[in-house]
Design a protein around this motif. Structure first.
Motif, PDB file in Angstrom:
ATOM      1  N   HIS A  76       3.592  -9.091  -3.076  1.00  0.00           N
ATOM      2  CA  HIS A  76       3.568  -8.469  -1.747  1.00  0.00           C
ATOM      3  C   HIS A  76       3.885  -9.494  -0.662  1.00  0.00           C
ATOM      4  CE1 HIS A  76       2.257  -4.479  -2.815  1.00  0.00           C
ATOM      5  NE2 HIS A  76       1.200  -4.915  -3.474  1.00  0.00           N
ATOM      6  N   MET A  77       3.302 -10.677  -0.770  1.00  0.00           N
ATOM      7  CA  MET A  77       3.494 -11.687   0.263  1.00  0.00           C
ATOM      8  C   MET A  77       4.943 -12.151   0.322  1.00  0.00           C
ATOM      9  SD  MET A  77       1.485 -15.316   0.761  1.00  0.00           S
ATOM     10  CE  MET A  77      -0.085 -14.458   0.828  1.00  0.00           C
ATOM     11  N   SER A  78       5.588 -12.327  -0.823  1.00  0.00           N
ATOM     12  CA  SER A  78       6.986 -12.776  -0.846  1.00  0.00           C
ATOM     13  C   SER A  78       7.906 -11.737  -0.216  1.00  0.00           C
ATOM     14  CB  SER A  78       7.414 -13.056  -2.292  1.00  0.00           C
ATOM     15  OG  SER A  78       6.622 -14.065  -2.875  1.00  0.00           O
ATOM     16  N   ALA A 108      11.376 -12.475   8.100  1.00  0.00           N
ATOM     17  CA  ALA A 108      12.527 -13.314   8.435  1.00  0.00           C
ATOM     18  C   ALA A 108      13.670 -12.465   8.991  1.00  0.00           C
ATOM     19  CB  ALA A 108      12.987 -14.092   7.198  1.00  0.00           C
ATOM     20  N   ALA A 109      13.884 -11.291   8.410  1.00  0.00           N
ATOM     21  CA  ALA A 109      14.955 -10.413   8.899  1.00  0.00           C
ATOM     22  C   ALA A 109      14.609  -9.836  10.266  1.00  0.00           C
ATOM     23  CB  ALA A 109      15.203  -9.294   7.890  1.00  0.00           C
ATOM     24  N   LEU A 110      13.348  -9.528  10.490  1.00  0.00           N
ATOM     25  CA  LEU A 110      12.932  -8.932  11.767  1.00  0.00           C
ATOM     26  C   LEU A 110      12.930  -9.931  12.916  1.00  0.00           C
ATOM     27  CD1 LEU A 110       9.974  -6.773  10.434  1.00  0.00           C
ATOM     28  CD2 LEU A 110      12.024  -5.871  11.535  1.00  0.00           C
ATOM     29  N   SER A 111      12.979 -11.215  12.605  1.00  0.00           N
ATOM     30  CA  SER A 111      12.900 -12.232  13.652  1.00  0.00           C
ATOM     31  C   SER A 111      14.187 -12.368  14.456  1.00  0.00           C
ATOM     32  CB  SER A 111      12.553 -13.596  13.032  1.00  0.00           C
ATOM     33  OG  SER A 111      13.609 -14.042  12.199  1.00  0.00           O
ATOM     34  N   SER A 120      11.605 -15.668  -8.956  1.00  0.00           N
ATOM     35  CA  SER A 120      10.640 -16.542  -8.276  1.00  0.00           C
ATOM     36  C   SER A 120      10.246 -15.921  -6.938  1.00  0.00           C
ATOM     37  CB  SER A 120      11.254 -17.921  -8.048  1.00  0.00           C
ATOM     38  OG  SER A 120      12.396 -17.814  -7.217  1.00  0.00           O
ATOM     39  N   THR A 121       9.255 -16.511  -6.279  1.00  0.00           N
ATOM     40  CA  THR A 121       8.856 -16.029  -4.952  1.00  0.00           C
ATOM     41  C   THR A 121       9.996 -16.197  -3.956  1.00  0.00           C
ATOM     42  OG1 THR A 121       7.868 -18.199  -4.498  1.00  0.00           O
ATOM     43  CG2 THR A 121       6.403 -16.485  -5.347  1.00  0.00           C
ATOM     44  N   LEU A 181      12.431 -13.320  -4.496  1.00  0.00           N
ATOM     45  CA  LEU A 181      11.907 -12.072  -3.929  1.00  0.00           C
ATOM     46  C   LEU A 181      12.041 -12.054  -2.412  1.00  0.00           C
ATOM     47  CD1 LEU A 181       8.706 -11.751  -6.134  1.00  0.00           C
ATOM     48  CD2 LEU A 181      10.596 -10.125  -6.095  1.00  0.00           C
ATOM     49  N   SER A 182      11.708 -13.174  -1.759  1.00  0.00           N
ATOM     50  CA  SER A 182      11.839 -13.245  -0.299  1.00  0.00           C
ATOM     51  C   SER A 182      13.281 -13.097   0.131  1.00  0.00           C
ATOM     52  CB  SER A 182      11.270 -14.571   0.215  1.00  0.00           C
ATOM     53  OG  SER A 182       9.880 -14.643  -0.004  1.00  0.00           O
ATOM     54  N   SER A 183      14.186 -13.715  -0.614  1.00  0.00           N
ATOM     55  CA  SER A 183      15.604 -13.634  -0.274  1.00  0.00           C
ATOM     56  C   SER A 183      16.122 -12.205  -0.420  1.00  0.00           C
ATOM     57  CB  SER A 183      16.402 -14.591  -1.165  1.00  0.00           C
ATOM     58  OG  SER A 183      17.765 -14.579  -0.827  1.00  0.00           O
ATOM     59  N   ALA A 184      15.724 -11.524  -1.500  1.00  0.00           N
ATOM     60  CA  ALA A 184      16.158 -10.135  -1.694  1.00  0.00           C
ATOM     61  C   ALA A 184      15.586  -9.227  -0.601  1.00  0.00           C
ATOM     62  CB  ALA A 184      15.725  -9.650  -3.075  1.00  0.00           C
ATOM     63  N   ALA A 185      14.318  -9.433  -0.259  1.00  0.00           N
ATOM     64  CA  ALA A 185      13.701  -8.610   0.794  1.00  0.00           C
ATOM     65  C   ALA A 185      14.362  -8.859   2.135  1.00  0.00           C
ATOM     66  CB  ALA A 185      12.206  -8.917   0.872  1.00  0.00           C
ATOM     67  N   ARG A 186      14.722 -10.105   2.401  1.00  0.00           N
ATOM     68  CA  ARG A 186      15.377 -10.426   3.670  1.00  0.00           C
ATOM     69  C   ARG A 186      16.731  -9.739   3.765  1.00  0.00           C
ATOM     70  NH1 ARG A 186      19.002 -14.310   5.675  1.00  0.00           N
ATOM     71  NH2 ARG A 186      18.572 -14.961   7.830  1.00  0.00           N
ATOM     72  N   GLU A 187      17.518  -9.801   2.697  1.00  0.00           N
ATOM     73  CA  GLU A 187      18.851  -9.196   2.728  1.00  0.00           C
ATOM     74  C   GLU A 187      18.771  -7.670   2.800  1.00  0.00           C
ATOM     75  OE1 GLU A 187      21.430 -10.603  -0.322  1.00  0.00           O
ATOM     76  OE2 GLU A 187      21.072 -12.730   0.132  1.00  0.00           O
ATOM     77  N   ALA A 188      17.837  -7.081   2.059  1.00  0.00           N
ATOM     78  CA  ALA A 188      17.704  -5.624   2.091  1.00  0.00           C
ATOM     79  C   ALA A 188      17.232  -5.146   3.467  1.00  0.00           C
ATOM     80  CB  ALA A 188      16.720  -5.170   1.012  1.00  0.00           C
ATOM     81  N   THR A 189      16.257  -5.848   4.042  1.00  0.00           N
ATOM     82  CA  THR A 189      15.758  -5.470   5.372  1.00  0.00           C
ATOM     83  C   THR A 189      16.839  -5.644   6.423  1.00  0.00           C
ATOM     84  OG1 THR A 189      13.533  -6.172   4.724  1.00  0.00           O
ATOM     85  CG2 THR A 189      13.951  -5.888   7.079  1.00  0.00           C
ATOM     86  N   LYS A 190      17.578  -6.753   6.333  1.00  0.00           N
ATOM     87  CA  LYS A 190      18.651  -6.994   7.294  1.00  0.00           C
ATOM     88  C   LYS A 190      19.715  -5.906   7.212  1.00  0.00           C
ATOM     89  CE  LYS A 190      21.562 -10.777   8.982  1.00  0.00           C
ATOM     90  NZ  LYS A 190      21.975 -12.186   8.746  1.00  0.00           N
ATOM     91  N   ALA A 191      20.029  -5.489   5.992  1.00  0.00           N
ATOM     92  CA  ALA A 191      21.029  -4.428   5.816  1.00  0.00           C
ATOM     93  C   ALA A 191      20.523  -3.109   6.392  1.00  0.00           C
ATOM     94  CB  ALA A 191      21.358  -4.274   4.336  1.00  0.00           C
ATOM     95  N   ALA A 192      19.224  -2.819   6.202  1.00  0.00           N
ATOM     96  CA  ALA A 192      18.663  -1.580   6.748  1.00  0.00           C
ATOM     97  C   ALA A 192      18.658  -1.606   8.271  1.00  0.00           C
ATOM     98  CB  ALA A 192      17.239  -1.388   6.217  1.00  0.00           C
ATOM     99  N   LEU A 193      18.291  -2.736   8.853  1.00  0.00           N
ATOM    100  CA  LEU A 193      18.303  -2.856  10.314  1.00  0.00           C
ATOM    101  C   LEU A 193      19.720  -2.708  10.861  1.00  0.00           C
ATOM    102  CD1 LEU A 193      15.851  -5.889  10.674  1.00  0.00           C
ATOM    103  CD2 LEU A 193      15.366  -3.522  11.308  1.00  0.00           C
ATOM    104  N   LYS A 194      20.660  -3.318  10.156  1.00  0.00           N
ATOM    105  CA  LYS A 194      22.055  -3.245  10.605  1.00  0.00           C
ATOM    106  C   LYS A 194      22.578  -1.816  10.511  1.00  0.00           C
ATOM    107  CE  LYS A 194      26.214  -6.070  10.238  1.00  0.00           C
ATOM    108  NZ  LYS A 194      26.851  -7.193   9.504  1.00  0.00           N
ATOM    109  N   ASP A 195      22.187  -1.109   9.455  1.00  0.00           N
ATOM    110  CA  ASP A 195      22.625   0.273   9.281  1.00  0.00           C
ATOM    111  C   ASP A 195      22.135   1.146  10.435  1.00  0.00           C
ATOM    112  OD1 ASP A 195      23.617   2.591   7.572  1.00  0.00           O
ATOM    113  OD2 ASP A 195      21.489   3.094   7.781  1.00  0.00           O
ATOM    114  N   ALA A 196      20.856   0.971  10.818  1.00  0.00           N
ATOM    115  CA  ALA A 196      20.297   1.780  11.906  1.00  0.00           C
ATOM    116  C   ALA A 196      20.845   1.360  13.263  1.00  0.00           C
ATOM    117  CB  ALA A 196      18.770   1.665  11.900  1.00  0.00           C
ATOM    118  N   ALA A 197      21.036   0.038  13.461  1.00  0.00           N
ATOM    119  CA  ALA A 197      21.449  -0.460  14.777  1.00  0.00           C
ATOM    120  C   ALA A 197      22.908  -0.164  15.077  1.00  0.00           C
ATOM    121  CB  ALA A 197      21.189  -1.957  14.863  1.00  0.00           C
ATOM    122  N   LEU A 198      23.775  -0.369  14.110  1.00  0.00           N
ATOM    123  CA  LEU A 198      25.201  -0.175  14.357  1.00  0.00           C
ATOM    124  C   LEU A 198      25.560   1.301  14.471  1.00  0.00           C
ATOM    125  CD1 LEU A 198      26.804  -2.900  12.060  1.00  0.00           C
ATOM    126  CD2 LEU A 198      26.222  -3.010  14.496  1.00  0.00           C
TER     127      LEU A 198
END
Length: 764
Positions: A558-560, A567-570, A600-601, A604-621
């Protein structure tokens, strides 16, 4: 040994007050006898109440023209919601002459300081002897003694017994009994009784009796509120930790095993605790040109000795204690040890930061630290307020960039309310702080104290971006090397405006975690065991057995994922401002999105960052983003003559919403407190010079008709409109106005202001 810590009064340096209150056992609130209770006073008072700090009040500057001890006592009752216990009354020669001393209500005597002296020579006069020299002042001391005994008897049963034994003779009660009653009321904050003292510190009048009162009334370390601690997910207090109760709870909440794979028994927690030599909190870091880095610590348990090693449970590093110092302003004295309850300085620590927990553990390995769960022990951290202003920092040349970055790291280590970030597009370094003055001082220290060859840019406002509509699910798959190791992970994320039901509290279990952080809500979901349903009917998956790879736990998983989302929300999509009021949901299915030891942790953090960034970009654009700005709670203090001009300026020029005028129930935080009103008719206060024999009601009516009466305005104002406001306010009020502000919330910028702001940000 008494440690005295002085904190700045400016609102931009609130963090200095917060971190000092976090480790103090008592506080002396110093009021200006001319200005009385100011807006910033109310704010600091409420901060001290949050930490249950016992307090006494000292009314200073009574030698100045316009000083009014009695008026200030009434303001203490009406604005701080406490009962002022007047322990001293000011002595003015002939009733209206110069301020020459104080009357000791507890001991029924007066202290007189000769004119033009340095304050070291004090004449002590008993009340009975004082009657010949100043009979009116002697009577006032007796009147104050009666009022003090009556007030204490309302809340202290022991003093009531003494009072009845003496058949109600107020003046015959022993001073020691009154001091004991005052002390009990100070330590029991439910009584709402606060002792009040007076003086003029610049002339050393009243300082010695105040120090005596600190010794007599303030608590010792064994009488203060027990510090809060946490071990893993289990929270409690230090007493529960030292008794082994907290570790027993922690062992029950998580299936823990001992060194040989045996489950922890009830005896083992005490064996772990017996090896804990000391526990301390680092609350301030200072860079000294001669001594290097100085880390101020408060010891809560045990004894820190010179030559031992301290394990930092926040950073998981061990550092040696080569010296221990006790500071006397800029001077220092070496110490062999630092016992519990004391404050000292450890020079030379390379990693410790403000708010870190430091422990000394017998037999610890410097490389791996103490054994779990004691390695996760943390004292309650120091809350860092969010930064609201920022400015660019640029080195004068490329060769100076490294030195400037090192200086910034030292500066931020000293003051965590400063934050540093890098604009990915421009590469500029941004320094964020709590106010304009805060950043000005930080820039000055960066250049003068740390010798950084850099230039500070224009101070700007930190805005936020927000989503208007939800995104479609976005999946990210990471399969690459990270830090020289194969990293492989996959997850799916969605982003949407934060629903109302996501704005309250955190929740967590093994399969679902919901956390509010930085104004956003992050939900991480792990597929529940034995679930076989898939979106594709043609696809069949074996049910998950609930097991994770050996190097992962549900908590680290969960933490990772959460760290990747943060990181994506920042960083925003349109204007690079951090996102706010966004709900991100990350789903991971261990059946086909975890890949054994390759997951590894970091993966997981890298995958979550890329997925979140893609979701934010999808909604924003697709639908764009909204701009949000800080709206501040502003408390303006001004004289009655300038009230109209100030209110007009706030309403018409700054887009403010004025909430109240002189509403004593509204605190500086902008929240109405459920505090009982104090009946001012029952509050004793000696008459002030030049006010004659009017009653309190008459004084109130006179103040209503007096154009110099201080008025208070509370309003909600966009932060952008408060830039440079202090200079403008002083111009409008002829230097008599002041204000304090605190962050309320982020609100969307709309209408014409949004069009102007977007044009400024785009540059066209």
């Amino acid at each position: 040994m008494i440690n005295l810590i002085d904190t700045p009064g400016h609102a931009d340096f609130t963090f200095e007050v917060i971190r000092s209150l976090r480790i103090l056992d008592g506080a002396v609130c110093i009021l200006d006898g001319v200005a009385g209770v100011e807006a910033q006073t109310e704010k600091v008072w409420s901060q001290a109440a949050k930490y249950y700090i016992p307090r006494i009040i000292y009314i200073n500057k009574l030698d100045r023209d316009g000083a009014a001890f009695g008026r200030t006592v009434h303001e203490i009752a009406s604005r701080l919601f406490v009962w002022p216990a007047v322990c001293q009354v000011p002595w003015f020669e002939g009733g209206k002459g110069r301020f020459c001393g104080v009357g000791d209500v507890v001991n029924l005597r007066a202290y007189r300081w000769p004119e033009g002296g340095d304050g070291k020579i004090v004449e002590t006069i008993a009340v009975d002897e004082l009657g010949e020299a100043d009979s009116l002042f002697a009577e006032e001391i007796k009147k104050a003694r009666i009022a003090l005994v009556e007030l204490l008897s309302t809340y202290d049963d022991v003093l009531v017994g003494k009072f009845l034994e003496l058949d109600g003779r107020h003046l015959d009660i022993a001073p020691d009994d009154i001091v004991a009653g005052l002390r009990r009321c100070v330590l029991n904050q439910d009584s709402k009784i606060v002792p009040v003292f007076c003086g003029a510190s610049f002339r050393n009048i009243g300082v010695q009796p105040l120090l005596d009162a600190i010794v007599q009334l303030m608590p010792n370390p064994n009488e203060v509120v027990i510090p809060e601690v946490s071990v893993g997910r289990v929270e409690g207090n230090l007493r529960q930790l030292m008794s082994g109760e907290l570790l027993s709870k922690q062992a029950q909440s998580i299936p823990a095993t001992g060194p040989k794979g045996k489950k922890l028994t009830s005896r083992q927690p005490m064996a772990v605790i017996s090896n804990l030599e000391a526990c301390a909190l680092a609350f301030k870091v200072v860079h000294d040109a001669r001594r290097g880095t100085l880390v101020y610590v408060r010891v809560y348990s045990g004894n820190i000795t010179r030559g031992t090693s301290l394990y930092n449970t926040n950073l998981c590093v061990t550092e040696p204690v080569q010296r221990l110092l006790r500071m006397y302003a800029s001077d220092s004295v070496d110490l062999p040890s630092l016992p519990a309850g004391q404050i000292g300085v450890i020079p030379g620590l390379k990693h410790a930061r403000t708010g870190d927990t430091l422990i000394s553990y017998i037999g610890t390995n410097p490389k791996i630290g103490p054994p779990p769960p004691i390695s996760s022990l943390q004292l309650r951290p120091i809350d860092v307020p969010p930064a609201v202003f920022f400015a660019t920092v640029e080195s004068n040349s490329l060769g100076e960039a490294k030195a400037v970055n090192n200086a910034l790291e030292l500066l931020i280590r000293e003051d965590p309310s400063l934050q540093r970030s890098v604009d990915e597009d421009s590469g500029q370094t941004l320094l964020s702080g709590m106010g304009e003055f805060h950043l000005v001082i930080a820039g000055d220290r960066l250049i003068k104290d740390h010798k950084a060859k850099a230039t500070m840019g224009k101070i700007e406002i930190a805005y936020r971006e927000a989503l208007l509509f939800p995104s479609q699910p976005q999946t990210a798959f990471v399969n690459r090397e990270i830090a020289g190791k194969r990293a492989k992970a996959c997850c799916t994320a969605t982003a949407e405006p934060m629903p109302e039901d996501q704005k309250h509290g955190n929740s967590s279990d093994d399969y679902e975690s919901n956390v509010l952080e930085n104004g956003n809500s992050i939900t991480t979901l792990i597929t529940t065991p034995n679930i076989t349903t898939t979106e594709d009917p043609a696809e069949t998956l074996e049910p998950w057995n609930g097991r994770l790879p050996s190097h992962l736990t549900s908590e680290t998983l969960h933490m990772s994922l959460r760290n990747g989302a943060l990181a994506a929300l920042s960083r925003g999509i349109q204007y690079n401002f951090p996102f706010h009021n966004v709900h991100v949901c990350i789903n991971i299915d261990p059946r086909h999105e975890l890949f054994g030891n390759d997951t590894s942790t970091a993966a997981l953090s890298s995958a979550a960052r890329e997925a979140t960034k893609a979701a934010l970009k999808d909604a924003a654009l697709k639908d764009g983003t909204a701009l949000m700005e800080h709206v501040m709670n502003v408390i303006v203090s001004t004289d009655d003559a300038s009230l109209g001009a100030v209110v007009k300026d706030l309403n018409s020029e700054r887009g403010a919403s004025v909430l109240s005028l002189d509403d004593a129930d509204v605190t500086t935080s902008g929240v109405r407190e459920d505090l009982p009103r104090i009946d001012l008719r029952k509050v004793y206060a000696p008459p002030d010079p030049f006010e004659g024999g009017t009653t309190f009601a008459d004084q109130e009516q006179a103040e209503m008709n007096n154009s110099s009466r201080q008025r208070t305005i509370q309003a909600r104002v966009p932060l952008r409109e408060m830039m440079g406001y202090l200079k403008h306010l002083r111009s409008v009020t002829q230097g008599r106005g002041s204000f304090v502000m605190s962050a309320d919330r982020f609100e969307r910028v709309v209408g014409q202001r949004e069009k102007i702001l977007r044009k400024e940000l785009r540059g066209y």
